[in-house]
Design a protein around this motif. Structure first.
Motif, PDB file in Angstrom:
ATOM      1  N   PRO A  61       0.810  -1.224   0.000  1.00 53.99           N
ATOM      2  CA  PRO A  61       0.000   0.000   0.000  1.00 53.99           C
ATOM      3  C   PRO A  61       0.841   1.272   0.000  1.00 53.99           C
ATOM      4  O   PRO A  61       0.397   2.304  -0.496  1.00 53.99           O
ATOM      5  CB  PRO A  61      -0.839  -0.124   1.274  1.00 53.99           C
ATOM      6  CG  PRO A  61      -0.104  -1.082   2.139  1.00 53.99           C
ATOM      7  CD  PRO A  61       0.611  -2.014   1.210  1.00 53.99           C
ATOM      8  N   GLN A  62       2.064   1.191   0.504  1.00 55.08           N
ATOM      9  CA  GLN A  62       2.924   2.375   0.542  1.00 55.08           C
ATOM     10  C   GLN A  62       3.280   2.885  -0.851  1.00 55.08           C
ATOM     11  O   GLN A  62       3.668   4.038  -1.008  1.00 55.08           O
ATOM     12  CB  GLN A  62       4.194   2.101   1.363  1.00 55.08           C
ATOM     13  CG  GLN A  62       5.132   1.085   0.758  1.00 55.08           C
ATOM     14  CD  GLN A  62       4.758  -0.373   0.996  1.00 55.08           C
ATOM     15  OE1 GLN A  62       3.713  -0.680   1.552  1.00 55.08           O
ATOM     16  NE2 GLN A  62       5.628  -1.270   0.563  1.00 55.08           N
ATOM     17  N   THR A  63       3.115   2.050  -1.872  1.00 55.83           N
ATOM     18  CA  THR A  63       3.394   2.500  -3.241  1.00 55.83           C
ATOM     19  C   THR A  63       2.268   3.370  -3.796  1.00 55.83           C
ATOM     20  O   THR A  63       2.420   3.959  -4.857  1.00 55.83           O
ATOM     21  CB  THR A  63       3.650   1.311  -4.190  1.00 55.83           C
ATOM     22  OG1 THR A  63       2.447   0.543  -4.313  1.00 55.83           O
ATOM     23  CG2 THR A  63       4.797   0.448  -3.710  1.00 55.83           C
ATOM     24  N   PHE A  64       1.162   3.445  -3.103  1.00 51.94           N
ATOM     25  CA  PHE A  64       0.042   4.296  -3.491  1.00 51.94           C
ATOM     26  C   PHE A  64       0.202   5.633  -2.761  1.00 51.94           C
ATOM     27  O   PHE A  64      -0.357   5.842  -1.696  1.00 51.94           O
ATOM     28  CB  PHE A  64      -1.293   3.649  -3.123  1.00 51.94           C
ATOM     29  CG  PHE A  64      -1.685   2.508  -4.010  1.00 51.94           C
ATOM     30  CD1 PHE A  64      -2.681   2.658  -4.956  1.00 51.94           C
ATOM     31  CD2 PHE A  64      -1.057   1.276  -3.894  1.00 51.94           C
ATOM     32  CE1 PHE A  64      -3.048   1.604  -5.778  1.00 51.94           C
ATOM     33  CE2 PHE A  64      -1.410   0.220  -4.709  1.00 51.94           C
ATOM     34  CZ  PHE A  64      -2.405   0.383  -5.660  1.00 51.94           C
ATOM     35  N   ASP A  65       0.983   6.500  -3.338  1.00 51.12           N
ATOM     36  CA  ASP A  65       1.272   7.793  -2.725  1.00 51.12           C
ATOM     37  C   ASP A  65       0.008   8.655  -2.769  1.00 51.12           C
ATOM     38  O   ASP A  65      -0.350   9.186  -3.817  1.00 51.12           O
ATOM     39  CB  ASP A  65       2.415   8.476  -3.466  1.00 51.12           C
ATOM     40  CG  ASP A  65       2.684   9.872  -2.951  1.00 51.12           C
ATOM     41  OD1 ASP A  65       2.273  10.195  -1.818  1.00 51.12           O
ATOM     42  OD2 ASP A  65       3.299  10.652  -3.687  1.00 51.12           O
ATOM     43  N   ILE A  66      -0.638   8.763  -1.637  1.00 50.17           N
ATOM     44  CA  ILE A  66      -1.878   9.550  -1.601  1.00 50.17           C
ATOM     45  C   ILE A  66      -1.669  10.899  -0.919  1.00 50.17           C
ATOM     46  O   ILE A  66      -2.624  11.553  -0.538  1.00 50.17           O
ATOM     47  CB  ILE A  66      -3.037   8.768  -0.955  1.00 50.17           C
ATOM     48  CG1 ILE A  66      -2.760   8.454   0.506  1.00 50.17           C
ATOM     49  CG2 ILE A  66      -3.329   7.502  -1.739  1.00 50.17           C
ATOM     50  CD1 ILE A  66      -3.991   7.979   1.250  1.00 50.17           C
ATOM     51  N   SER A  70      -5.640  11.881  -4.502  1.00 56.26           N
ATOM     52  CA  SER A  70      -6.553  11.028  -3.746  1.00 56.26           C
ATOM     53  C   SER A  70      -6.333   9.547  -4.078  1.00 56.26           C
ATOM     54  O   SER A  70      -5.828   9.211  -5.156  1.00 56.26           O
ATOM     55  CB  SER A  70      -8.003  11.396  -4.046  1.00 56.26           C
ATOM     56  OG  SER A  70      -8.339  11.012  -5.367  1.00 56.26           O
ATOM     57  N   LEU A  71      -6.707   8.708  -3.164  1.00 57.55           N
ATOM     58  CA  LEU A  71      -6.616   7.272  -3.402  1.00 57.55           C
ATOM     59  C   LEU A  71      -7.461   6.890  -4.607  1.00 57.55           C
ATOM     60  O   LEU A  71      -7.054   6.068  -5.422  1.00 57.55           O
ATOM     61  CB  LEU A  71      -7.061   6.489  -2.160  1.00 57.55           C
ATOM     62  CG  LEU A  71      -7.045   4.975  -2.300  1.00 57.55           C
ATOM     63  CD1 LEU A  71      -5.649   4.457  -2.648  1.00 57.55           C
ATOM     64  CD2 LEU A  71      -7.565   4.318  -1.038  1.00 57.55           C
ATOM     65  N   ARG A  72      -8.601   7.489  -4.746  1.00 57.20           N
ATOM     66  CA  ARG A  72      -9.485   7.199  -5.886  1.00 57.20           C
ATOM     67  C   ARG A  72      -8.756   7.412  -7.209  1.00 57.20           C
ATOM     68  O   ARG A  72      -8.772   6.562  -8.093  1.00 57.20           O
ATOM     69  CB  ARG A  72     -10.730   8.079  -5.804  1.00 57.20           C
ATOM     70  CG  ARG A  72     -11.736   7.850  -6.895  1.00 57.20           C
ATOM     71  CD  ARG A  72     -12.948   8.770  -6.689  1.00 57.20           C
ATOM     72  NE  ARG A  72     -14.078   8.350  -7.475  1.00 57.20           N
ATOM     73  CZ  ARG A  72     -14.261   8.659  -8.751  1.00 57.20           C
ATOM     74  NH1 ARG A  72     -13.366   9.392  -9.384  1.00 57.20           N
ATOM     75  NH2 ARG A  72     -15.325   8.240  -9.398  1.00 57.20           N
ATOM     76  N   LEU A  73      -8.088   8.545  -7.337  1.00 61.83           N
ATOM     77  CA  LEU A  73      -7.348   8.829  -8.568  1.00 61.83           C
ATOM     78  C   LEU A  73      -6.179   7.874  -8.749  1.00 61.83           C
ATOM     79  O   LEU A  73      -5.875   7.460  -9.872  1.00 61.83           O
ATOM     80  CB  LEU A  73      -6.867  10.276  -8.581  1.00 61.83           C
ATOM     81  CG  LEU A  73      -7.965  11.321  -8.751  1.00 61.83           C
ATOM     82  CD1 LEU A  73      -7.374  12.731  -8.709  1.00 61.83           C
ATOM     83  CD2 LEU A  73      -8.723  11.109 -10.042  1.00 61.83           C
ATOM     84  N   ARG A  74      -5.518   7.503  -7.662  1.00 58.78           N
ATOM     85  CA  ARG A  74      -4.419   6.535  -7.751  1.00 58.78           C
ATOM     86  C   ARG A  74      -4.931   5.181  -8.231  1.00 58.78           C
ATOM     87  O   ARG A  74      -4.291   4.515  -9.041  1.00 58.78           O
ATOM     88  CB  ARG A  74      -3.722   6.374  -6.409  1.00 58.78           C
ATOM     89  CG  ARG A  74      -2.933   7.558  -5.968  1.00 58.78           C
ATOM     90  CD  ARG A  74      -1.641   7.683  -6.739  1.00 58.78           C
ATOM     91  NE  ARG A  74      -0.936   8.842  -6.243  1.00 58.78           N
ATOM     92  CZ  ARG A  74      -0.159   9.596  -6.967  1.00 58.78           C
ATOM     93  NH1 ARG A  74       0.028   9.326  -8.238  1.00 58.78           N
ATOM     94  NH2 ARG A  74       0.436  10.628  -6.453  1.00 58.78           N
ATOM     95  N   LEU A  75      -6.078   4.759  -7.733  1.00 62.24           N
ATOM     96  CA  LEU A  75      -6.657   3.480  -8.156  1.00 62.24           C
ATOM     97  C   LEU A  75      -6.987   3.501  -9.643  1.00 62.24           C
ATOM     98  O   LEU A  75      -6.696   2.545 -10.366  1.00 62.24           O
ATOM     99  CB  LEU A  75      -7.903   3.151  -7.330  1.00 62.24           C
ATOM    100  CG  LEU A  75      -7.668   2.807  -5.870  1.00 62.24           C
ATOM    101  CD1 LEU A  75      -9.003   2.749  -5.125  1.00 62.24           C
ATOM    102  CD2 LEU A  75      -6.909   1.498  -5.721  1.00 62.24           C
ATOM    103  N   PHE A  76      -7.595   4.587 -10.099  1.00 63.57           N
ATOM    104  CA  PHE A  76      -7.920   4.701 -11.521  1.00 63.57           C
ATOM    105  C   PHE A  76      -6.654   4.708 -12.373  1.00 63.57           C
ATOM    106  O   PHE A  76      -6.600   4.057 -13.419  1.00 63.57           O
ATOM    107  CB  PHE A  76      -8.765   5.946 -11.805  1.00 63.57           C
ATOM    108  CG  PHE A  76     -10.222   5.724 -11.583  1.00 63.57           C
ATOM    109  CD1 PHE A  76     -11.004   5.185 -12.593  1.00 63.57           C
ATOM    110  CD2 PHE A  76     -10.819   6.041 -10.375  1.00 63.57           C
ATOM    111  CE1 PHE A  76     -12.358   4.969 -12.399  1.00 63.57           C
ATOM    112  CE2 PHE A  76     -12.169   5.824 -10.169  1.00 63.57           C
ATOM    113  CZ  PHE A  76     -12.941   5.281 -11.180  1.00 63.57           C
ATOM    114  N   ALA A  77      -5.650   5.441 -11.949  1.00 65.36           N
ATOM    115  CA  ALA A  77      -4.398   5.495 -12.712  1.00 65.36           C
ATOM    116  C   ALA A  77      -3.756   4.112 -12.785  1.00 65.36           C
ATOM    117  O   ALA A  77      -3.287   3.701 -13.852  1.00 65.36           O
ATOM    118  CB  ALA A  77      -3.436   6.502 -12.071  1.00 65.36           C
TER     119      ALA A  77
END
Length: 90
Positions: A61-66, A70-77
């Motif tokens: 999860p640390q690779t998802f720099d929020i 936002s987490l939402r945008l990271r998930l979509f990307a």
């Protein structure tokens, strides 16, 4: 727990809370799948992209720099990147 924000769920996922992970999955599974499907036009690639995104979220999860997005945008990307990579390798 469904009232928790994405950020709060993410913090719980970092602490290895499977309930928080399941809730976030339920929140985004359909729309991320449809995003990947739109890019690949292949259900199996869209499913693989979705699996990759959520596997990465659970394992690292640390690779998802929020901090900056936002987490939402990271998930979509991540879903878009995974779908494109899978399509190229198919």
């Amino acid at each position: 727990m469904s009232f928790l924000s994405d950020h709060e769920l993410f913090e719980r996922i970092i602490q290895r809370d499977t309930s928080a992970f399941e809730l976030l999955y339920d929140r985004y599974e359909r729309v991320l799948y449809l995003t990947a499907l739109r890019l690949t036009n292949r259900a199996e690639l869209a499913e693989a992209a979705l699996l990759e995104v959520f596997t990465d979220l659970w394992r690292a999860p640390q690779t998802f720099d929020i901090q900056t997005t936002s987490l939402r945008l990271r998930l979509f990307a991540r879903a878009e990147t995974a779908a494109r990579q899978l399509l190229q390798s198919a």
